[in-house]
Write an enzyme that holds these catalytic residues in place. Structure first.
Site, short mmCIF file in Angstrom:
data_model
loop_
_atom_site.label_atom_id
_atom_site.label_comp_id
_atom_site.label_asym_id
_atom_site.label_seq_id
_atom_site.Cartn_x
_atom_site.Cartn_y
_atom_site.Cartn_z
N SER A 186 0.62 -1.21 -0.05
CA SER A 186 0.14 -0.07 -0.10
C SER A 186 0.89 1.31 0.17
O SER A 186 1.65 1.46 -0.75
CB SER A 186 -0.84 -0.13 1.11
OG SER A 186 -2.20 0.79 0.93
N ASP A 255 -16.78 -15.83 -12.90
CA ASP A 255 -15.83 -16.76 -12.13
C ASP A 255 -15.66 -17.92 -13.30
O ASP A 255 -14.31 -18.16 -13.81
CB ASP A 255 -16.68 -17.67 -11.07
CG ASP A 255 -15.82 -18.74 -10.58
OD1 ASP A 255 -14.66 -19.02 -11.22
OD2 ASP A 255 -16.15 -19.30 -9.59
N ASP A 258 -12.79 -17.41 -16.68
CA ASP A 258 -11.54 -17.88 -16.84
C ASP A 258 -11.30 -19.18 -17.16
O ASP A 258 -10.11 -19.94 -16.88
CB ASP A 258 -10.61 -17.21 -15.58
CG ASP A 258 -11.65 -17.90 -14.31
OD1 ASP A 258 -11.82 -19.11 -14.30
OD2 ASP A 258 -11.33 -17.27 -13.27
N ASP A 262 -14.76 -22.03 -9.69
CA ASP A 262 -14.09 -22.27 -8.36
C ASP A 262 -14.16 -21.22 -7.36
O ASP A 262 -13.45 -21.43 -6.34
CB ASP A 262 -12.44 -22.50 -8.56
CG ASP A 262 -11.82 -21.51 -9.21
OD1 ASP A 262 -12.41 -20.43 -9.45
OD2 ASP A 262 -10.46 -21.30 -9.24
N ILE A 264 -13.25 -18.31 -7.57
CA ILE A 264 -12.13 -17.39 -7.91
C ILE A 264 -12.02 -16.72 -9.21
O ILE A 264 -12.01 -17.34 -10.19
CB ILE A 264 -10.63 -17.76 -7.52
CG1 ILE A 264 -10.58 -18.56 -5.98
CG2 ILE A 264 -9.64 -16.93 -7.64
CD1 ILE A 264 -9.28 -19.35 -5.89
N ASP A 397 -8.70 -6.08 -4.42
CA ASP A 397 -8.58 -4.82 -3.79
C ASP A 397 -9.69 -3.74 -3.86
O ASP A 397 -9.95 -3.37 -5.00
CB ASP A 397 -7.08 -4.22 -4.04
CG ASP A 397 -6.73 -3.29 -3.18
OD1 ASP A 397 -7.25 -2.75 -2.61
OD2 ASP A 397 -5.36 -3.12 -3.38
N HIS A 437 -7.09 -5.89 -0.06
CA HIS A 437 -5.95 -5.17 -0.10
C HIS A 437 -4.91 -5.65 0.72
O HIS A 437 -4.97 -5.91 2.13
CB HIS A 437 -6.36 -3.80 0.64
CG HIS A 437 -5.61 -2.57 0.45
ND1 HIS A 437 -4.86 -2.24 -0.62
CD2 HIS A 437 -4.94 -1.81 1.46
CE1 HIS A 437 -3.98 -1.19 -0.64
NE2 HIS A 437 -4.00 -0.98 0.69
#
Ligand code: NAG
Ligand code: NAG
Ligand code: NAG
Ligand code: NAG
Ligand code: NAG
Ligand code: NAG
Length: 553
Positions: A186, A255, A258, A262, A264, A397, A437
């Site tokens: 950061s 999701d 890609d 899953d 993610i 983030d 983040h």
């Protein structure tokens, strides 16, 4: 510095295992006249270091895994400013003969002892600066008309602390550190890159996470993003109760795009998101958005573009919604935006955030208070001296848009490639799918996010300071700092960094998932065989090599 002079006269007399006394009196003998010792005290291994009570930005007292000399030094930087830094000097027998500086977060004014403890775990002599003021990370009120303090926060406290701490380290052991490293996330990411730009000689390797590098645009975008979702009674306002609803729909759509369902989202940039799927019909129950709210959502997900098509800042990434509460959940914009303009830029605490417009961004660019923005894309001096830079950014983030990191990487590429400098041999950038983040992942995503980056060790394990590196996987394949060291010291470039997530990060028991992070613009691709939760089932593939990424049955 006087200490360096002293060092050259003493060096021949000292054996490498020499360490000086851990007393204020000793440090006084090696410090220049602009420096004072706040304390110097020995801490035994496996005991808790009591952080000074007045260190309000980082109040957590960490366990120290190695015995160390804990020192805090205060240096006067001008007639109206001073900064302090903390330094842990491990016992000579446990020193890895290297120096590490760690960074800060937000506008925090305090010594980051928790991240220092993680550095001590490896055996580093490790330093953190308070950046020249005393405040928590979201408080910028200290900055009004304090041009010298702004410079300290911008870059000076870090640089001068690095110089002084290295000299103290050399004097203490009678031997210069063989290598110097940096790790921060950061604002910490910004501090590392800024030091690379201004003083390329400072570090051999820099690990820069989610860098808040574009201060003049990041803080003003923070304000603009807050205003987009305000006032509370405007038809377009999205209440924070809807952020998880949006996140769920983003996941539903993105999701699988890609190639693997899953939870993610591995490629949010590649997702073709249809936000109108969230539009309320008649009689819908509130788990939906009105047309004005859809417009707000669109603006938040897309770049902030000012008059005449001037690009100011990228929008929030698809998949970051579960962390939107921090910037978008209040009844006013986040102080990191408002106070930046009031206290850091205009020196006018009475300025009203509703008066914000693009001229404020132009002013910030013109003045660059504290010269904080890390805007010099020509990193060739760092390259030329053999420096290595690893940058990373979480794709979920919700505080600093992921796109600002890709933007920086591309600007450096555009600056250096025409000069004949390829980045791959010394600068790699890793996107971290599903990471928020600097650390963490939403519970319903469970993305591997831990690789011992800045601030991460403090977020796992049962007690602060008890963890360093990657427990169970303490090697250059899983630990980004060890990967950086292997690159600097053995020329072993990180072709991937395997991130880990545990079923319970606080207990560090069973691993839930591991997956490689790939050097941008490569992406991790599942082989289609073996468990998708095992790193072995994945490989990093380049742009244009993802054609078969969708699995047809
Ligand atoms: C920082 O400010 C707080 C009050 O907000 C004070 O209690 C503390 O002593 C200050 N710390 C230092 C190092 O001056
Ligand atoms: C550092 O020293 C200055 C005086 O030079 C003093 O004003 C300041 O409070 C000191 N800071 C800390 C954190 O001790
Ligand atoms: C403190 O004094 C030393 C020795 O004179 C000098 O090199 C250094 O730049 C000074 N530090 C600051 C922050 O002014
Ligand atoms: C936008 O462009 C117009 C025409 O070139 C120019 O007159 C104006 O000053 C620009 N506005 C800003 C805010 O840059
Ligand atoms: C922006 O705000 C300033 C100060 O409130 C005002 O003077 C200026 O006219 C505004 N500019 C635009 C382009 O609206
Ligand atoms: C501000 O910092 C940049 C590097 O980020 C540097 O190139 C520039 O010279 C600095 N400007 C001033 C006025 O110190």
């Amino acid at each position: 510095m006087r200490s360096q002079h002293l060092l050259s006269t003493l060096l021949p007399l000292l054996s490498p295992t020499y360490a000086a006394d851990c007393t204020p009196a000793y440090f006084r003998t090696i410090l220049p006249s602009n420096a004072t010792v706040r304390f110097a005290t020995s801490v035994a291994s496996n005991t808790v270091f009591q952080v000074p009570r007045d260190n309000i930005a980082y109040s957590t007292s960490p366990l120290l895994l190695h015995s160390a000399c804990a020192v805090e030094i205060n240096i006067t930087s001008s007639s109206t400013s001073a900064f302090s830094f903390g330094l842990f000097l491990p016992d000579p027998s446990e020193w890895n003969e290297r120096f590490l500086a760690v960074g800060n977060g937000g506008f925090a004014g305090g010594v980051n002892y928790l991240d220092m403890a993680a550095g001590l775990g490896y055996g580093f002599a490790v330093m953190s600066t308070d950046t020249g003021h005393n405040s928590t990370s979201g408080d910028i009120t200290w900055a009004t008309n304090q041009e010298q303090k702004k410079l300290d926060w911008g870059y000076r406290a870090m640089h001068e602390s690095v110089v002084a701490a290295k000299a103290i380290t050399a004097a203490f052991y009678g031997q210069k550190p063989s290598r110097s490293y940096y790790s921060g996330c950061s604002t910490g990411g910004r501090q590392g890159i800024k030091e690379v730009q201004l003083h390329p000689e400072s570090f051999d390797g820099v690990l820069a996470g989610a860098p808040a590098w574009w201060t003049s645009h990041l803080q003003t975008w923070t304000l603009e993003a807050g205003l987009i979702n305000l006032p509370l009674d405007s038809p377009g306002h999205i209440p924070s109760t809807l952020f998880p609803v949006i996140a769920k729909e983003v996941r539903r759509q993105c999701d699988g795009q890609d190639g693997l369902v899953d939870s993610i989202i591995s490629d949010p940039e590649g997702c073709n998101f249809f936000s109108e799927a969230l539009l309320c019909g008649s009689g819908d129950d509130g788990e939906c958005l009105t047309a004005p709210q859809i417009d707000t959502l669109y603006k938040l997900h897309h770049p902030y573009v000012e008059t005449n098509n001037t690009f100011v800042f990228p929008g929030l990434e698809l998949g970051s919604e579960e962390q939107w509460n921090v910037l978008l959940g209040g009844s006013a914009p986040n102080a990191l935006g408002t106070q930046y303009v009031q206290n850091f830029l205009l020196n006018d605490p009475t300025w009203n955030y509703w008066d914000f417009n693009g001229s404020i961004v132009e002013l910030a660019d013109r003045i660059q208070p504290g010269n904080a923005t890390a805007y010099d894309y020509d990193l060739s001096p760092f390259y030329a001296k053999g420096g290595k830079l690893i940058q990373y950014h979480g794709e979920a983030d919700g505080l600093i848009p992921t796109g600002s990191s890709s933007y920086f990487y591309k600007q450096v590429l555009k600056t250096l490639k025409p000069k004949g400098i390829e980045l791959d041999s010394w600068y790699r950038f890793f996107l971290v799918p599903g990471m928020q983040h600097c650390s963490g992942t939403p519970i319903d995503v469970g993305a591997p996010w831990y690789f011992a980056g800045g601030n991460q060790a403090g977020a796992v394990g049962s007690s602060p300071g008890a963890v360093y590196s990657v427990p169970g996987f303490s090697d250059a394949r899983h630990d980004a700092l060890l990967a950086l060291m292997a690159w600097v010291e053995h020329g072993q470039a990180p072709d991937e960094i395997v991130a880990t997530v545990w079923k319970n990060p606080r207990a560090l028991g069973d691993v839930l998932r591991q997956r490689p992070l790939c050097p941008y613009p490569k992406q991790a691709k599942w082989s289609g065989k073996g468990s998708a939760d095992s790193a072995e089932s994945w490989s990093c593939v380049g742009v244009g090599e993802m054609v078969n990424k969708r699995h047809h049955h």
